[in-house]
Motif scaffolding. Structure first.
Motif, PDB file in Angstrom:
ATOM      1  N   PRO A 216       0.822  -1.213   0.000  1.00 18.38           N
ATOM      2  CA  PRO A 216       0.000   0.000   0.000  1.00 18.38           C
ATOM      3  C   PRO A 216       0.854   1.262   0.000  1.00 18.38           C
ATOM      4  O   PRO A 216       2.030   1.244   0.389  1.00 18.38           O
ATOM      5  N   ALA A 217       0.249   2.342  -0.455  1.00 12.92           N
ATOM      6  CA  ALA A 217       0.906   3.642  -0.400  1.00 12.92           C
ATOM      7  C   ALA A 217       0.742   4.223   1.004  1.00 12.92           C
ATOM      8  O   ALA A 217      -0.153   3.831   1.753  1.00 12.92           O
ATOM      9  N   VAL A 218       1.623   5.139   1.366  1.00 11.73           N
ATOM     10  CA  VAL A 218       1.588   5.779   2.682  1.00 11.73           C
ATOM     11  C   VAL A 218       1.565   7.283   2.493  1.00 11.73           C
ATOM     12  O   VAL A 218       2.326   7.843   1.693  1.00 11.73           O
ATOM     13  N   MET A 219       0.685   7.951   3.230  1.00 13.16           N
ATOM     14  CA  MET A 219       0.570   9.400   3.174  1.00 13.16           C
ATOM     15  C   MET A 219       0.628   9.949   4.596  1.00 13.16           C
ATOM     16  O   MET A 219       0.000   9.409   5.511  1.00 13.16           O
ATOM     17  N   ARG A 220       1.399  11.029   4.794  1.00 14.69           N
ATOM     18  CA  ARG A 220       1.478  11.696   6.095  1.00 14.69           C
ATOM     19  C   ARG A 220       0.787  13.052   5.980  1.00 14.69           C
ATOM     20  O   ARG A 220       1.148  13.860   5.135  1.00 14.69           O
ATOM     21  N   ARG A 224      -2.741  19.173  13.354  1.00 18.35           N
ATOM     22  CA  ARG A 224      -2.528  19.864  14.632  1.00 18.35           C
ATOM     23  C   ARG A 224      -3.753  19.791  15.536  1.00 18.35           C
ATOM     24  O   ARG A 224      -3.649  19.729  16.745  1.00 18.35           O
ATOM     25  N   ALA A 225      -4.945  19.788  14.956  1.00 15.03           N
ATOM     26  CA  ALA A 225      -6.169  19.806  15.764  1.00 15.03           C
ATOM     27  C   ALA A 225      -6.733  18.413  16.015  1.00 15.03           C
ATOM     28  O   ALA A 225      -7.863  18.276  16.473  1.00 15.03           O
ATOM     29  N   GLY A 226      -5.944  17.394  15.702  1.00 11.77           N
ATOM     30  CA  GLY A 226      -6.429  16.043  15.950  1.00 11.77           C
ATOM     31  C   GLY A 226      -7.230  15.444  14.818  1.00 11.77           C
ATOM     32  O   GLY A 226      -7.613  14.283  14.861  1.00 11.77           O
ATOM     33  N   CYS A 227      -7.505  16.234  13.780  1.00  6.85           N
ATOM     34  CA  CYS A 227      -8.245  15.763  12.610  1.00  6.85           C
ATOM     35  C   CYS A 227      -9.522  15.024  13.008  1.00  6.85           C
ATOM     36  O   CYS A 227      -9.653  13.823  12.760  1.00  6.85           O
ATOM     37  N   PRO A 228     -10.459  15.681  13.637  1.00  7.45           N
ATOM     38  CA  PRO A 228     -11.693  14.996  14.024  1.00  7.45           C
ATOM     39  C   PRO A 228     -12.451  14.478  12.808  1.00  7.45           C
ATOM     40  O   PRO A 228     -12.530  15.136  11.782  1.00  7.45           O
ATOM     41  N   ARG A 251      -1.916   7.896  14.380  1.00  9.13           N
ATOM     42  CA  ARG A 251      -1.492   9.259  14.699  1.00  9.13           C
ATOM     43  C   ARG A 251      -0.089   9.221  15.275  1.00  9.13           C
ATOM     44  O   ARG A 251       0.202   8.435  16.174  1.00  9.13           O
ATOM     45  N   SER A 252       0.774  10.069  14.741  1.00  7.70           N
ATOM     46  CA  SER A 252       2.168  10.086  15.179  1.00  7.70           C
ATOM     47  C   SER A 252       2.711  11.500  15.104  1.00  7.70           C
ATOM     48  O   SER A 252       2.779  12.094  14.009  1.00  7.70           O
ATOM     49  N   VAL A 257      -0.835   9.152   9.792  1.00  7.46           N
ATOM     50  CA  VAL A 257      -0.124   8.260   8.879  1.00  7.46           C
ATOM     51  C   VAL A 257      -1.180   7.346   8.255  1.00  7.46           C
ATOM     52  O   VAL A 257      -1.749   6.486   8.926  1.00  7.46           O
ATOM     53  N   VAL A 258      -1.445   7.566   6.995  1.00  8.21           N
ATOM     54  CA  VAL A 258      -2.527   6.874   6.300  1.00  8.21           C
ATOM     55  C   VAL A 258      -1.933   5.846   5.341  1.00  8.21           C
ATOM     56  O   VAL A 258      -1.109   6.181   4.489  1.00  8.21           O
ATOM     57  N   THR A 259      -2.334   4.584   5.470  1.00  8.32           N
ATOM     58  CA  THR A 259      -1.974   3.550   4.499  1.00  8.32           C
ATOM     59  C   THR A 259      -3.206   3.269   3.644  1.00  8.32           C
ATOM     60  O   THR A 259      -4.309   3.110   4.174  1.00  8.32           O
TER      61      THR A 259
END
Length: 297
Positions: A216-220, A224-228, A251-252, A257-259
């Protein structure tokens, strides 16, 4: 040979026609309704203007209404249909002849047994390919609105588009033929062939899930606001690209960090899964022809 093949396998042929008719009625009726809702919700204009970013609530409502609630009524049965239909077409081809002893008459005629088997395999395989291609065409048309706003590579939709459905059908058919030859019992061959078909089916599911081939691809994504609200079922997906299949989010250090599997990998996944099914089908049918050529008792 064509007349004999039709007489012996007309029940399976009629069942295929009936099943194809049922799929066509559902796909055309619900697909037409889906397209009317797609236009009434203003999704074509929204997708053209903002790629779906300007109407997330409408997108979510459309996907939940059709993909999560209605499409599953046809997607779920079509996962098992290739295995069931394939083995019911393949297991009796040799299993019935050997179980009833009719092979003594069938293989003592002017047509040699290897030619007899190859001819029947050619006719039945051709019919199954036509059936699989027809179902795939119907489901591709049915899913077309959903393909614009959901992950086409996700299991369920990808199982009935591209190469997978027809290849899975041929895989089950080949295993059914081989099981019938080895067991010389139709019922036993049906059970063993279905269990054997579950092996490559499970491998294909694992390849598009836990194992992930291709990787899979990885996207960062800065967060900052926790991405609700960011989750694997977000519509649009958290990657921001409609069609991506999000596998996991962690979350890091203030980042997500999205796969995910990009939508562009649809045919790569189809070729891997379909190729595996076809390899098993060719191996099973080739073994059956070789064994029948060597022995009949």
């Amino acid at each position: 040979m064509i007349w004999v093949t039709w007489r012996q396998h007309r029940t399976q042929a009629i069942a295929c026609l009936a099943l194809l008719g049922a799929v066509a009625i559902f796909a055309l009726a619900v697909g037409t309704w889906m397209r009317m809702s797609f236009r009434a919700d203003g999704l074509p204009a929204c997708l053209a203007a903002s790629g779906g970013a300007g109407c997330p609530a409408v997108l979510t409502s459309f996907v939940h209404r059709f993909d999560n609630n209605i499409a599953m009524y046809i997607n779920v049965p079509l996962i098992a249909i290739p295995g069931l239909l394939g083995i019911f077409a393949g297991a009796p081809l040799l299993g019935r002849e050997l179980e009833r002893g009719t092979w003594r008459l069938a293989w003592s005629q002017t047509v040699p047994r290897t030619r007899w088997l190859v001819t029947k395999l050619g006719l039945l395989t051709g019919g199954l390919i036509v059936f699989g291609a027809a179902v795939t065409a119907l489901m591709t048309w049915f899913h077309q609105p959903l393909d614009q706003v959901t992950a086409r590579v996700q299991p369920g939709m990808s199982n009935t588009e591209g190469l997978t459905f027809t290849a899975s059908l041929l895989c089950a058919f080949g295993l059914g033929v081989l099981a019938g030859l080895l067991l010389r019992n139709v019922i036993g061959a049906l059970v063993v062939a279905y269990l054997a078909w579950e092996v490559p089916s499970t491998v294909v599911v694992l390849l598009s899930g836990p194992i992930n081939i291709p990787a899979p691809a990885v996207m960062r994504i800065p967060c900052r606001a926790g991405c609700p609200g960011a989750s694997t079922v977000s519509v649009p997906p958290v990657t921001g690209h409609l069609g991506d299949f999000v596998l996991g989010i962690t979350r890091s250090a203030g980042e997500l960090v999205v796969t995910y599997l990009p939508a562009s990998r649809f045919w790569t996944i189809q070729l891997i899964g379909g190729g595996l099914y076809l390899a098993v089908a060719v191996a099973a049918l080739g073994t059956a022809v070789w064994l029948l050529h060597r022995r009949t008792t």
